[in-house]
Design a protein around this motif. Structure first.
Motif: not given
Length: 119
Positions: A79-83, A93-96, A108-119
């Motif tokens: 559910s995390v990613g570009p959307a 973040d809580r998992l981290l 998780l770090m890479a996933l969150l960084a990619a999601a942030k880059a798309h926003h």
């Protein structure tokens, strides 16, 4: 009872008083019944459908309901990613913060960084 709660989650279409009351009842029902994959997916869908709302605090209750559920992490990662929406990013973040660095081989770090880059 669980199917009734799942149906109510699927019908949740506007964060107005009546629907928030139904959402609250579904959360209470699922918290006493437990949640498996179908329930986790339905709860995450609420976040995805209302990325700019907090359900007048009820979405935080969903976070607390999901976290003890076995296997929610894999569905959360999907559910995390570009959307990505604030509540699934918060849960990641809580998992981290709890020491989990990857889920299903996904950092998780890479996933969150990619999601942030798309926003």
């Amino acid at each position: 009872m669980i199917q009734h709660s799942l149906d109510a989650l699927a019908r949740f279409s506007a964060p107005d008083d009546d629907q928030l009351k139904a959402l609250h009842n579904s959360i209470i029902s699922l918290s006493t019944e437990g949640c498996g994959p179908r329930e986790c997916r339905a709860l995450l869908n609420v976040f995805e459908r209302f990325p700019d709302h907090d359900g007048d605090g009820l979405f935080s209750s969903i976070v607390h309901l999901l976290e003890p559920c076995t296997g929610y992490e894999t569905m959360l990662i999907k559910s995390v990613g570009p959307a990505s929406v604030p509540f699934n990013a918060l849960m990641s973040d809580r998992l981290l913060n709890s020491g989990v660095t990857e889920v299903g081989g996904q950092s998780l770090m890479a996933l969150l960084a990619a999601a942030k880059a798309h926003h």
